[in-house]
Design a protein around this motif. Structure first.
Motif, PDB file in Angstrom:
ATOM      1  N   LEU A   7       2.990  12.803   6.390  1.00  0.00           N
ATOM      2  CA  LEU A   7       1.874  12.022   5.875  1.00  0.00           C
ATOM      3  C   LEU A   7       1.807  10.685   6.595  1.00  0.00           C
ATOM      4  O   LEU A   7       2.832  10.090   6.932  1.00  0.00           O
ATOM      5  CB  LEU A   7       2.051  11.778   4.375  1.00  0.00           C
ATOM      6  N   SER A   8       0.598  10.191   6.809  1.00  0.00           N
ATOM      7  CA  SER A   8       0.433   8.914   7.480  1.00  0.00           C
ATOM      8  C   SER A   8      -0.936   8.355   7.140  1.00  0.00           C
ATOM      9  O   SER A   8      -1.773   9.031   6.537  1.00  0.00           O
ATOM     10  CB  SER A   8       0.562   9.076   9.000  1.00  0.00           C
ATOM     11  N   GLY A   9      -1.149   7.098   7.517  1.00  0.00           N
ATOM     12  CA  GLY A   9      -2.469   6.505   7.398  1.00  0.00           C
ATOM     13  C   GLY A   9      -2.709   5.690   6.156  1.00  0.00           C
ATOM     14  O   GLY A   9      -3.725   5.001   6.059  1.00  0.00           O
ATOM     15  N   TYR A  10      -1.797   5.708   5.185  1.00  0.00           N
ATOM     16  CA  TYR A  10      -2.025   4.952   3.958  1.00  0.00           C
ATOM     17  C   TYR A  10      -1.360   3.576   4.037  1.00  0.00           C
ATOM     18  O   TYR A  10      -0.473   3.332   4.855  1.00  0.00           O
ATOM     19  CB  TYR A  10      -1.543   5.718   2.727  1.00  0.00           C
ATOM     20  N   ALA A  11      -1.798   2.691   3.162  1.00  0.00           N
ATOM     21  CA  ALA A  11      -1.383   1.289   3.227  1.00  0.00           C
ATOM     22  C   ALA A  11       0.004   1.070   2.643  1.00  0.00           C
ATOM     23  O   ALA A  11       0.511   1.880   1.856  1.00  0.00           O
ATOM     24  CB  ALA A  11      -2.396   0.431   2.465  1.00  0.00           C
ATOM     25  N   PHE A  12       0.614  -0.047   3.040  1.00  0.00           N
ATOM     26  CA  PHE A  12       1.831  -0.622   2.461  1.00  0.00           C
ATOM     27  C   PHE A  12       3.123   0.111   2.807  1.00  0.00           C
ATOM     28  O   PHE A  12       4.188  -0.296   2.358  1.00  0.00           O
ATOM     29  CB  PHE A  12       1.744  -0.719   0.927  1.00  0.00           C
ATOM     30  N   ALA A  13       3.047   1.203   3.558  1.00  0.00           N
ATOM     31  CA  ALA A  13       4.232   2.016   3.790  1.00  0.00           C
ATOM     32  C   ALA A  13       4.904   1.744   5.131  1.00  0.00           C
ATOM     33  O   ALA A  13       5.917   2.354   5.449  1.00  0.00           O
ATOM     34  CB  ALA A  13       3.890   3.498   3.686  1.00  0.00           C
ATOM     35  N   ASP A  14       4.357   0.828   5.899  1.00  0.00           N
ATOM     36  CA  ASP A  14       4.913   0.583   7.225  1.00  0.00           C
ATOM     37  C   ASP A  14       4.947  -0.918   7.487  1.00  0.00           C
ATOM     38  O   ASP A  14       4.184  -1.447   8.276  1.00  0.00           O
ATOM     39  CB  ASP A  14       4.078   1.289   8.304  1.00  0.00           C
ATOM     40  N   THR A  15       5.862  -1.593   6.791  1.00  0.00           N
ATOM     41  CA  THR A  15       5.982  -3.040   6.908  1.00  0.00           C
ATOM     42  C   THR A  15       7.317  -3.379   7.551  1.00  0.00           C
ATOM     43  O   THR A  15       8.350  -3.351   6.885  1.00  0.00           O
ATOM     44  CB  THR A  15       5.885  -3.714   5.523  1.00  0.00           C
ATOM     45  N   GLY A 113       1.004  -5.342   4.165  1.00  0.00           N
ATOM     46  CA  GLY A 113       2.267  -4.979   3.529  1.00  0.00           C
ATOM     47  C   GLY A 113       2.990  -6.181   2.960  1.00  0.00           C
ATOM     48  O   GLY A 113       3.586  -6.107   1.872  1.00  0.00           O
ATOM     49  N   VAL A 114       2.947  -7.297   3.674  1.00  0.00           N
ATOM     50  CA  VAL A 114       3.557  -8.527   3.159  1.00  0.00           C
ATOM     51  C   VAL A 114       2.834  -8.982   1.895  1.00  0.00           C
ATOM     52  O   VAL A 114       3.462  -9.401   0.911  1.00  0.00           O
ATOM     53  CB  VAL A 114       3.537  -9.626   4.236  1.00  0.00           C
ATOM     54  N   PHE A 115       1.521  -8.894   1.881  1.00  0.00           N
ATOM     55  CA  PHE A 115       0.734  -9.247   0.700  1.00  0.00           C
ATOM     56  C   PHE A 115       1.124  -8.354  -0.478  1.00  0.00           C
ATOM     57  O   PHE A 115       1.287  -8.831  -1.609  1.00  0.00           O
ATOM     58  CB  PHE A 115      -0.748  -9.123   1.038  1.00  0.00           C
ATOM     59  N   ALA A 116       1.297  -7.066  -0.224  1.00  0.00           N
ATOM     60  CA  ALA A 116       1.676  -6.145  -1.297  1.00  0.00           C
ATOM     61  C   ALA A 116       3.012  -6.542  -1.912  1.00  0.00           C
ATOM     62  O   ALA A 116       3.185  -6.548  -3.143  1.00  0.00           O
ATOM     63  CB  ALA A 116       1.744  -4.718  -0.764  1.00  0.00           C
ATOM     64  N   LEU A 117       3.973  -6.873  -1.057  1.00  0.00           N
ATOM     65  CA  LEU A 117       5.282  -7.305  -1.549  1.00  0.00           C
ATOM     66  C   LEU A 117       5.161  -8.600  -2.341  1.00  0.00           C
ATOM     67  O   LEU A 117       5.716  -8.732  -3.440  1.00  0.00           O
ATOM     68  CB  LEU A 117       6.237  -7.481  -0.365  1.00  0.00           C
TER      69      LEU A 117
END
Length: 303
Positions: A7-15, A113-117
């Motif tokens: 799976l790929s392409g979704y947000a927040f998983a590659d920070t 990703g930083v924003f999500a954290l």
């Protein structure tokens, strides 16, 4: 050999952020990193400061002045520190403030990703003012990653709620449901929170059956997405199921099977610009959408 694509392409998983756990107790090191640090400012509604174009407005410690204080140390990118701070404790304005969903769709993956954290940790701080054991006031330590009750000494840590999200297929069709509060025409895969004493596979079978009365035979883990709305971890599965007629009992407004052609048509219509007709699928920032696309690609490869 299993050659299915990941799976790929979704947000927040590659920070690619080094959490640098050892620095959380090193006050001198954090103070030294502060002047050149990158700092994301987030308000009480979970919106980040953004510039005129809607991109992240990240300031430095020198611009804010002082030291880390109550800022949360997020980690390092190479040698540069990243922090998050609440908007109400700094005197700094921004042209606009944007929410995390918009940022996930428009910001570079790293900044989103930083924003999500940052949002997840600040939300935890906001909801952990008092100890759940004795009611005493909680103070935060270790650069914002640990709460400690000032009365009984109990330690508190950021909460993560695991949930499964699953692409259910009877071999030919994909099971999708919709909730009453969703935008018109929106459909997505089944999801639900893990309960105490359950394995993930048991949760998949239970949630699918409770929401649709479809019986799962087997399930396989595919990937995960942090989902900081406010603190879930979405664990993506695919599942084989009996071709039962879906039935809903209130958790979902509707559920039904979709064929390959219907899913393909929805994907193509969205890529061309939604025409206001037909099915809408989950947002491209979500693992739900990746699960749907993964199922579609697999069916296309086998056709």
């Amino acid at each position: 050999m299993d050659t299915r694509p990941a799976l790929s392409g979704y947000a927040f998983a590659d920070t690619p952020l080094d959490r640098a756990d050892k620095l959380r107790d090193d006050v001198a090191a954090l103070l030294g990193l502060w002047p050149q640090a990158r700092i994301l400012i987030v308000d009480d509604e979970g919106r980040a400061h953004a510039d005129e174009t809607g991109q992240a407005m990240v300031v430095t410690g020198t611009q804010l002045g002082g030291g880390p204080g109550a800022a949360i140390f997020l980690g390092l990118r190479e040698a540069q520190a990243w922090f998050a701070v609440r908007a109400d404790v700094v005197s700094f304005e921004a042209p606009q403030r944007i929410d995390l969903r918009r940022a996930a769709a428009t910001w570079p993956a790293f900044e989103a990703g930083v924003f999500a954290l940052a949002r997840a940790l600040l939300h935890w701080h906001a909801g952990t003012r008092h100890c759940g054991t004795c009611g005493g006031a909680v103070e935060f330590r270790r650069a914002g990653y640990q709460g400690a009750c000032t009365q009984c000494g109990r330690e508190h840590y950021p909460r993560v709620d695991p949930a499964v999200i699953v692409a259910v297929s009877d071999g030919e069709r994909l099971l999708l449901g919709r909730q009453s509060g969703w935008p018109a025409r929106r459909w997505s895969v089944v999801a639900g929170f893990v309960e105490p004493g359950e394995s993930l596979e048991q949760t998949v079978a239970r949630e699918v059956y409770e929401e649709t009365r479809v019986r799962v035979r087997a399930s396989r883990y595919l990937g995960a997405q942090p989902w900081p709305f406010p603190g879930a971890l979405m664990l993506g599965f695919e599942a084989d199921a009996e071709p039962d007629e879906p039935q809903v009992d209130g958790e979902l407004e509707a559920a039904r099977w979709f064929g390959v052609d219907e899913i393909g048509e929805a994907l193509r219509r969205e890529a061309a610009g939604d025409d206001g007709e037909g099915v809408l699928l989950s947002s491209p920032i979500s693992i739900a959408r990746s699960l749907i696309e993964h199922w579609y690609m697999q069916r296309g490869a086998l056709a």
